[in-house]
Design a protein around this motif. Structure first.
Motif, PDB file in Angstrom:
ATOM      1  N   GLU A 159       0.953  -1.286   0.006  1.00 40.79           N
ATOM      2  CA  GLU A 159      -0.007  -0.178  -0.101  1.00 40.79           C
ATOM      3  C   GLU A 159       0.815   1.350   0.050  1.00 40.79           C
ATOM      4  O   GLU A 159       1.967   1.108   0.067  1.00 40.79           O
ATOM      5  CB  GLU A 159      -1.019  -0.133   1.411  1.00 40.79           C
ATOM      6  N   GLY A 160       0.106   2.311   0.074  1.00 34.68           N
ATOM      7  CA  GLY A 160       0.776   3.714  -0.006  1.00 34.68           C
ATOM      8  C   GLY A 160       0.980   4.126  -1.428  1.00 34.68           C
ATOM      9  O   GLY A 160       0.879   3.143  -2.468  1.00 34.68           O
ATOM     10  N   ALA A 161       0.594   5.771  -1.668  1.00 33.96           N
ATOM     11  CA  ALA A 161       0.757   6.286  -2.886  1.00 33.96           C
ATOM     12  C   ALA A 161       2.119   5.873  -3.484  1.00 33.96           C
ATOM     13  O   ALA A 161       3.228   6.242  -2.830  1.00 33.96           O
ATOM     14  CB  ALA A 161       0.458   7.766  -2.837  1.00 33.96           C
ATOM     15  N   GLN A 199      -6.434 -13.096  -5.620  1.00 39.02           N
ATOM     16  CA  GLN A 199      -7.785 -13.417  -6.324  1.00 39.02           C
ATOM     17  C   GLN A 199      -8.185 -14.721  -5.444  1.00 39.02           C
ATOM     18  O   GLN A 199      -7.517 -15.676  -5.135  1.00 39.02           O
ATOM     19  CB  GLN A 199      -7.781 -13.856  -7.526  1.00 39.02           C
ATOM     20  N   PRO A 200      -9.588 -14.898  -5.291  1.00 41.52           N
ATOM     21  CA  PRO A 200     -10.787 -13.752  -5.692  1.00 41.52           C
ATOM     22  C   PRO A 200     -11.134 -12.911  -4.728  1.00 41.52           C
ATOM     23  O   PRO A 200     -12.124 -12.218  -5.017  1.00 41.52           O
ATOM     24  CB  PRO A 200     -12.041 -14.698  -6.014  1.00 41.52           C
ATOM     25  N   LEU A 201     -10.402 -12.684  -3.648  1.00 39.31           N
ATOM     26  CA  LEU A 201     -11.018 -11.746  -2.581  1.00 39.31           C
ATOM     27  C   LEU A 201     -10.722 -10.249  -2.670  1.00 39.31           C
ATOM     28  O   LEU A 201     -11.241  -9.565  -2.325  1.00 39.31           O
ATOM     29  CB  LEU A 201     -10.261 -12.416  -1.003  1.00 39.31           C
ATOM     30  N   PHE A 202      -9.617  -9.957  -3.477  1.00 36.88           N
ATOM     31  CA  PHE A 202      -9.460  -8.590  -3.764  1.00 36.88           C
ATOM     32  C   PHE A 202      -9.784  -8.121  -5.414  1.00 36.88           C
ATOM     33  O   PHE A 202      -9.794  -9.312  -6.125  1.00 36.88           O
ATOM     34  CB  PHE A 202      -7.967  -8.213  -3.646  1.00 36.88           C
ATOM     35  N   TYR A 203     -10.307  -6.949  -5.372  1.00 37.99           N
ATOM     36  CA  TYR A 203     -10.168  -6.652  -6.986  1.00 37.99           C
ATOM     37  C   TYR A 203      -9.045  -6.729  -7.712  1.00 37.99           C
ATOM     38  O   TYR A 203      -7.963  -6.329  -7.126  1.00 37.99           O
ATOM     39  CB  TYR A 203     -10.845  -5.242  -6.995  1.00 37.99           C
ATOM     40  N   PHE A 204      -8.970  -7.417  -8.896  1.00 35.03           N
ATOM     41  CA  PHE A 204      -7.786  -7.565  -9.375  1.00 35.03           C
ATOM     42  C   PHE A 204      -7.136  -6.166 -10.039  1.00 35.03           C
ATOM     43  O   PHE A 204      -6.059  -6.423  -9.870  1.00 35.03           O
ATOM     44  CB  PHE A 204      -7.960  -8.699 -10.802  1.00 35.03           C
ATOM     45  N   GLU A 205      -7.870  -5.548 -10.382  1.00 35.47           N
ATOM     46  CA  GLU A 205      -7.310  -4.260 -10.946  1.00 35.47           C
ATOM     47  C   GLU A 205      -6.656  -3.362  -9.785  1.00 35.47           C
ATOM     48  O   GLU A 205      -5.636  -2.624 -10.044  1.00 35.47           O
ATOM     49  CB  GLU A 205      -8.030  -3.187 -11.629  1.00 35.47           C
ATOM     50  N   SER A 206      -6.730  -3.462  -8.766  1.00 39.56           N
ATOM     51  CA  SER A 206      -6.124  -2.977  -7.616  1.00 39.56           C
ATOM     52  C   SER A 206      -4.666  -3.354  -7.569  1.00 39.56           C
ATOM     53  O   SER A 206      -3.922  -2.415  -7.333  1.00 39.56           O
ATOM     54  CB  SER A 206      -6.690  -3.667  -6.086  1.00 39.56           C
ATOM     55  N   LEU A 221      -2.810  -1.768 -11.193  1.00 36.43           N
ATOM     56  CA  LEU A 221      -2.902  -0.425 -11.356  1.00 36.43           C
ATOM     57  C   LEU A 221      -1.654  -0.113 -10.563  1.00 36.43           C
ATOM     58  O   LEU A 221      -1.035   1.148 -10.749  1.00 36.43           O
ATOM     59  CB  LEU A 221      -4.161   0.215 -10.980  1.00 36.43           C
ATOM     60  N   LYS A 222      -0.892  -0.796  -9.501  1.00 34.66           N
ATOM     61  CA  LYS A 222      -0.150  -0.465  -8.660  1.00 34.66           C
ATOM     62  C   LYS A 222       1.366  -0.253  -9.623  1.00 34.66           C
ATOM     63  O   LYS A 222       2.266   0.278  -9.296  1.00 34.66           O
ATOM     64  CB  LYS A 222       0.232  -1.293  -7.860  1.00 34.66           C
ATOM     65  N   ARG A 279       1.243   0.861 -12.620  1.00 28.71           N
ATOM     66  CA  ARG A 279       1.163   2.078 -13.476  1.00 28.71           C
ATOM     67  C   ARG A 279       1.365   3.364 -12.281  1.00 28.71           C
ATOM     68  O   ARG A 279       1.993   4.341 -12.804  1.00 28.71           O
ATOM     69  CB  ARG A 279      -0.228   2.234 -13.941  1.00 28.71           C
ATOM     70  N   GLU A 280       0.915   2.957 -11.168  1.00 30.68           N
ATOM     71  CA  GLU A 280       1.079   4.178 -10.215  1.00 30.68           C
ATOM     72  C   GLU A 280       2.777   4.420  -9.879  1.00 30.68           C
ATOM     73  O   GLU A 280       3.219   5.678  -9.734  1.00 30.68           O
ATOM     74  CB  GLU A 280       0.186   3.901  -8.950  1.00 30.68           C
ATOM     75  N   PRO A 308      -8.815  -3.643  -0.795  1.00 34.11           N
ATOM     76  CA  PRO A 308      -9.614  -3.672  -2.042  1.00 34.11           C
ATOM     77  C   PRO A 308     -10.365  -4.893  -2.045  1.00 34.11           C
ATOM     78  O   PRO A 308     -10.318  -5.795  -2.974  1.00 34.11           O
ATOM     79  CB  PRO A 308      -8.682  -3.323  -3.114  1.00 34.11           C
ATOM     80  N   PRO A 324      -1.684   9.663   1.025  1.00 35.19           N
ATOM     81  CA  PRO A 324      -0.712   8.781   0.411  1.00 35.19           C
ATOM     82  C   PRO A 324      -0.529   7.243   1.620  1.00 35.19           C
ATOM     83  O   PRO A 324       0.194   6.429   1.277  1.00 35.19           O
ATOM     84  CB  PRO A 324       0.806   9.532   0.671  1.00 35.19           C
TER      85      PRO A 324
END
Lengths: 259, 261
Positions: free
Chosen positions: A199-201, A222-229, A232-233, A235-236, B193, B217
């Motif tokens: 976690e964390g920005a 999976q399947p307990l978290f949203y995959f995109e989460s 996307l990290k 890309r972030e 999430p 953050p």
């Protein structure tokens, strides 16, 4: 949508008893993973968290994974608090051809300084199996009162890694279990992590700065978290093509190849 | 259009509010976040004194200085210091650029002592953001509100725009606790999430009452945005959650300040 192939090292089959999710049937989960560009999923069993008939758990896990051999790589359940867990390990290896096993010490009531853990490290290294230690399945703050467990204390891993340096070990869902500086120590000792709970920005980027890009593997829980989460990290954190390739594919390939 | 309801300065690298804000916006840009709301200063202060409240709000004002087109401030107030909080609301919201107030963990929001704070915010059309958690591990702070506290507040202030921070953390409970109160909106920020959260919120509250936020953050923009982007909801519902709802809620106060929503 898929924009690069992924090896997802943190996938489970079957149901979580406290929450029904839409992709907890194998066919739906496989469809989702394929849509996301996952080319291999290291699949453990949620049944293995609670069911003491571990040999039955692994039989069912192997059967489902055998139906999707192009995608699902089973990671057998082991409960080191049970008598004769060594035979479960043997079956995972000999009977099902599994490449690794997954531990849930907090749900099974032992800590990582238990003698059985060292014995597993030695046995798994001898059989060239990956060992995945799951630090946490749910935030302690939101667990069901009837099944509240603390996160797994990871410090004993250091001694095990020093004693069995050829061991291939990954900690899943580690973030909330790590003390300051512990990720660096464990990574230096050869332990890998996954990014599902990082976690964390820009958190993946800062973790990579601390442990290097070759100790972090893609994992979506999976399947307990949203995959995109998880996706996307990447890309972030803008890690660059080489580091992303290591995290998404190469580190996992290397860990399994070495196994 | 993505508007992020829930961001902070604490935890970012940088010595000054300006440096931290620049880093926050750099990360937001990578994720396509157009606008964001910001509250509290360079360090988290759980039970701020009046002086600390003022300093915290000054730091946010400083951070916003070059970002008024993309960032909105919420004024940090405390139920332990009602008079000082009212002064801060006058300074930062009535006479300043801020558009909401932030209540954290100093005093539970069901306490009637907070009434004048919420009443004044409501007169100004400001959004009232209340941190909430239902903690199961014994770590609930004495002054930490649950969604049930917010529901109590909502009964006394039916015209207020109330936001249930973190959807109570334990969202299955949080959603139920606020369901009957149409002036309570839920903030998706700051929890794992976990699949199903957004779908349940939409099913039980309607998409109009669900707001995307990250808690960056401390949390990753990505992990929190992924909740909404992956949820099994319609494209229209997704648009509402990602930004249209927040834009609608902030519209009146922004227009009153002569700013475009």
């Amino acid at each position: 949508m898929a924009d690069r192939p992924l090896i997802d090292t943190n996938v489970y089959l079957f149901r979580w008893p406290f929450r029904r999710v839409t992709v907890d049937e194998p066919a739906a989960l496989v469809r989702l993973l394929e849509e996301q560009g996952v080319v291999q999923a290291w699949a453990g069993s949620l049944e293995g968290v609670f069911d003491r008939d571990v040999s039955g758990v692994n039989q069912r896990l192997a059967a489902v994974c055998a139906a999707y051999p192009h995608l699902l790589a089973p990671m057998g359940s082991l409960n080191l608090a049970l008598p004769d867990w060594q035979d479960d390990l043997r079956r995972c290896h000999e009977l099902y051809g599994m490449r690794g096993v997954r531990l849930h010490p907090n749900y099974h009531g032992y800590t990582l300084d238990a003698p059985a853990v060292r014995a597993l490290w030695e046995a798994a290294a001898q059989l060239s199996l990956v060992v995945q230690v799951v630090a946490l399945l749910e935030d302690e703050r939101t667990q069901a009162p009837a099944c509240a467990v603390p996160h797994v204390a990871l410090a004993p891993l250091l001694d095990h890694m020093r004693a069995v340096p050829q061991a291939r070990v990954q900690v899943l869902n580690a973030q909330r279990a790590l003390r300051p500086g512990e990720a660096e120590e464990l990574a230096a000792a050869g332990v890998a992590f996954d990014l599902a709970t990082v976690e964390g920005a820009g958190g993946v980027g800062s973790l990579v700065e601390r442990i290097g890009p070759q100790r972090l593997l893609f994992g979506s829980f999976q399947p307990l978290f949203y995959f995109e989460s998880a996706r996307l990290k990447l890309r972030e954190s803008s890690l660059g093509a080489w580091a992303e390739e290591q995290i998404c594919v190469e580190n996992a390939r290397r860990l399994l190849a070495a196994a | 259009m993505i508007w992020d309801l829930h961001c902070h300065l604490a935890g970012l690298p940088g010595r000054t509010p300006e440096e931290r804000m620049a880093r926050l916006m750099e990360l937001a840009d990578r994720m396509g976040i157009e606008r964001l709301c910001l509250y509290m200063g360079l360090e988290f202060v759980v039970r701020p004194t009046p002086e600390q409240l003022r300093r915290q709000n000054d730091e946010v004002l400083q951070a916003l200085a070059h970002w008024h087109d993309r960032a909105y401030g919420f004024c940090y107030v405390s139920g332990e210091h009602v008079d000082a909080s009212l002064e801060e609301i006058e300074r930062c919201v009535a006479e300043g650029p801020m558009v909401g107030i932030k209540l954290w963990v100093a005093r539970r929001c069901s306490d009637a002592a907070l009434d004048s704070i919420v009443a004044r915010a409501t007169e100004l059309g400001a959004v009232v953001f209340q941190h909430t958690w239902f903690k199961q591990d014994g770590t609930q702070l004495a002054g930490e509100s649950t969604p049930l506290d917010l529901a109590t507040l909502a009964v006394r202030h039916p015209q207020a725009i109330l936001v249930c921070g973190h959807t109570g953390g334990l969202w299955e409970l949080g959603i139920r606790a606020v369901r009957a109160h149409p002036n309570i909106y839920v903030d998706l920020a700051g929890s794992d999430p976990t699949r199903g959260m957004v779908e349940m919120a939409v099913r039980e509250l309607g998409a109009q009452r669900v707001l995307y936020g990250s808690d960056a953050p401390g949390r990753s923009f990505a992990s929190q945005l992924g909740k909404v982007l992956a949820a099994e909801i319609t494209a229209q519902q997704r648009q509402l959650i990602l930004g249209a709802n927040l834009r609608r809620l902030l519209g009146p106060i922004l227009r009153a300040k002569g700013r475009e929503a």
